[in-house]
Motif scaffolding. Sequence first.
Motif, PDB file in Angstrom:
ATOM      1  N   SER A 136      10.305 -58.347  26.478  1.00 42.70           N
ATOM      2  CA  SER A 136      11.692 -58.221  26.949  1.00 42.70           C
ATOM      3  C   SER A 136      12.695 -58.359  25.815  1.00 42.70           C
ATOM      4  N   GLN A 137      12.236 -58.832  24.667  1.00 40.04           N
ATOM      5  CA  GLN A 137      13.126 -59.002  23.525  1.00 40.04           C
ATOM      6  C   GLN A 137      13.366 -57.693  22.765  1.00 40.04           C
ATOM      7  N   TYR A 138      12.563 -56.655  23.091  1.00 38.20           N
ATOM      8  CA  TYR A 138      12.589 -55.429  22.287  1.00 38.20           C
ATOM      9  C   TYR A 138      12.627 -54.190  23.184  1.00 38.20           C
ATOM     10  N   ASP A 139      13.074 -53.063  22.601  1.00 38.45           N
ATOM     11  CA  ASP A 139      13.140 -51.811  23.353  1.00 38.45           C
ATOM     12  C   ASP A 139      11.955 -50.899  23.050  1.00 38.45           C
ATOM     13  N   ARG A 140      10.976 -51.404  22.324  1.00 44.52           N
ATOM     14  CA  ARG A 140       9.798 -50.616  21.935  1.00 44.52           C
ATOM     15  C   ARG A 140       8.618 -51.570  21.823  1.00 44.52           C
ATOM     16  N   PRO A 141       7.412 -51.058  21.616  1.00 48.58           N
ATOM     17  CA  PRO A 141       6.264 -51.957  21.497  1.00 48.58           C
ATOM     18  C   PRO A 141       6.463 -52.962  20.362  1.00 48.58           C
ATOM     19  N   VAL A 142       5.893 -54.156  20.564  1.00 43.34           N
ATOM     20  CA  VAL A 142       5.949 -55.202  19.545  1.00 43.34           C
ATOM     21  C   VAL A 142       4.529 -55.546  19.119  1.00 43.34           C
ATOM     22  N   MET A 143       4.346 -55.773  17.832  1.00 44.19           N
ATOM     23  CA  MET A 143       3.037 -56.135  17.288  1.00 44.19           C
ATOM     24  C   MET A 143       3.007 -57.631  17.001  1.00 44.19           C
ATOM     25  N   VAL A 144       2.054 -58.309  17.620  1.00 43.38           N
ATOM     26  CA  VAL A 144       1.856 -59.738  17.373  1.00 43.38           C
ATOM     27  C   VAL A 144       0.564 -59.890  16.583  1.00 43.38           C
ATOM     28  N   HIS A 145       0.654 -60.492  15.405  1.00 41.54           N
ATOM     29  CA  HIS A 145      -0.519 -60.558  14.539  1.00 41.54           C
ATOM     30  C   HIS A 145      -0.811 -61.989  14.108  1.00 41.54           C
ATOM     31  N   ARG A 146      -2.030 -62.177  13.599  1.00 39.93           N
ATOM     32  CA  ARG A 146      -2.509 -63.471  13.111  1.00 39.93           C
ATOM     33  C   ARG A 146      -2.538 -64.529  14.216  1.00 39.93           C
ATOM     34  N   TYR A 147      -3.369 -64.269  15.208  1.00 38.96           N
ATOM     35  CA  TYR A 147      -3.623 -65.226  16.293  1.00 38.96           C
ATOM     36  C   TYR A 147      -4.541 -66.337  15.779  1.00 38.96           C
ATOM     37  N   PRO A 148      -4.587 -67.464  16.500  1.00 40.17           N
ATOM     38  CA  PRO A 148      -5.586 -68.487  16.159  1.00 40.17           C
ATOM     39  C   PRO A 148      -6.993 -67.895  16.201  1.00 40.17           C
ATOM     40  N   ALA A 149      -7.791 -68.196  15.191  1.00 36.62           N
ATOM     41  CA  ALA A 149      -9.133 -67.618  15.094  1.00 36.62           C
ATOM     42  C   ALA A 149      -9.989 -67.961  16.306  1.00 36.62           C
ATOM     43  N   ASP A 150      -9.754 -69.137  16.904  1.00 40.20           N
ATOM     44  CA  ASP A 150     -10.557 -69.552  18.060  1.00 40.20           C
ATOM     45  C   ASP A 150     -10.359 -68.636  19.266  1.00 40.20           C
ATOM     46  N   LEU A 151      -9.269 -67.856  19.281  1.00 39.09           N
ATOM     47  CA  LEU A 151      -9.006 -66.957  20.402  1.00 39.09           C
ATOM     48  C   LEU A 151      -9.664 -65.598  20.226  1.00 39.09           C
ATOM     49  N   LYS A 152     -10.218 -65.337  19.044  1.00 34.15           N
ATOM     50  CA  LYS A 152     -10.714 -64.007  18.741  1.00 34.15           C
ATOM     51  C   LYS A 152     -12.233 -63.985  18.618  1.00 34.15           C
TER      52      LYS A 152
END
Length: 435
Positions: free
Chosen positions: A315-331
């Motif tokens: 909701s903060q953006y008008d286009r796709p947003v890329m979220v990177h570098r998640y906690p390794a335990d989640l991947k």
Amino acid sequence: MSFPRAWINEIGQYEGQDVELRGWLDNRRSSGKLHFLQVRDGTGVIQCVMFKGDVSEALFQEADHLPQESAIKVRGSVRADARSPLGFELSVKDLEVVSRAEPDFPIGRKEHGVAFLMEKRHLWLRSSRQRVVMAVRHTIIKAIRDYFDGHGFRLTDAPIFTPAACEGTSTLFEVPYFEMGKAYLTQSGQLYGEAAAMAYGKVYTFGPTFRAEKSKTRRHLTEFWMVEPEVAFMDLDEDMDLAEDFLCFIAQRVLENHAKELASILERDVSKLETVKKPFPRITYDEAVKVLQAAGNPIKWGDDFGGDEETILCSQYDRPVMVHRYPADLKAFYFKHDPTNPKLALGVDVLAPEGYGEIIGGGQREESFDTLVARIEAHQLPREAFEWYLDLRRWGSVPHSGFGLGVERTVAWMCGLHHVRETIPFPRMMERLTP
């Protein structure tokens, strides 16, 4: 009468000419000496006007009582009509009934509940709404292939039967496999894509994938299609560049081919797709958590994002947003960890706006043999099932990256649909295995 056959989506080529249309009676109404027959052939719907004086009395009477979905051949002259959505209609000279439908077609003009429509999915596909959705799906799939084929990628088909999990073992569909014991329906073609990338440089796999995830949300299917590019010598930043360029290409192709019918039939605000242009905002997981907490979300560092969190972020953006570098335990075990902070994985999720959430997930893979062995053991995965995968690190290992895009979520986003069940001809969900 012998007229050349025409398709409705090409009808403008035949203005002033006699043609034959072959299709189904979508709807009809009468006005004294005129019948207005809405005929559908799969490529579109056109109004065919039958004047009593142009056909026999018997044919005029027959047309007046034809049930919806009767299969027919209509012959007549194509003429321009500014009132028509197509810009043309057909003046009927002859009509032939190929098969007369039974009366009372189950899906009428009234509102029906989703549960009923899903039971009649094989008939619901005939509606104008579903025709547009499936047309957009076709365009997206063709755009996917055109993009990768046009950028030097080699298509590599991955197997559907696999010996072990690619991701979480709890979401596998298990099947008996002759005397060899158990096999599993694939969750992803990625591991095989990595093998192909070591052979051909840049590749993509494209096919059905299966997740036995016990989820009934509007974003989940148990069987869905995924495209997964994989590129040797590519790092996370280049991976994000590729995903960004790829999504922009798809959105542009959809707008070029379907903007009018998206707006008129699906009531989609196409201006929301016109903003899908580079650059996409790129934020770290750490930054995303701060945004969520500032918005009042109770998330803590180390928690994964669900639908609510993704919606707030988008909701903060008008286009796709890329979220990177998640906690390794989640991947998953194969993600490379960030050398500057080993608690983080070099992964990225691309979140679509308007609440559609993750449509791309990917990242950089671990290229170290010893590290990968340790990860397999830490995740309590059977090493023997991954010996072939470890071979890729024994001989010619290089940094490499890729991602997966879910076709159905992408179709839902482009079409503005609430639920992914409308994005595939015959959806499979926890509670649905038919039709």
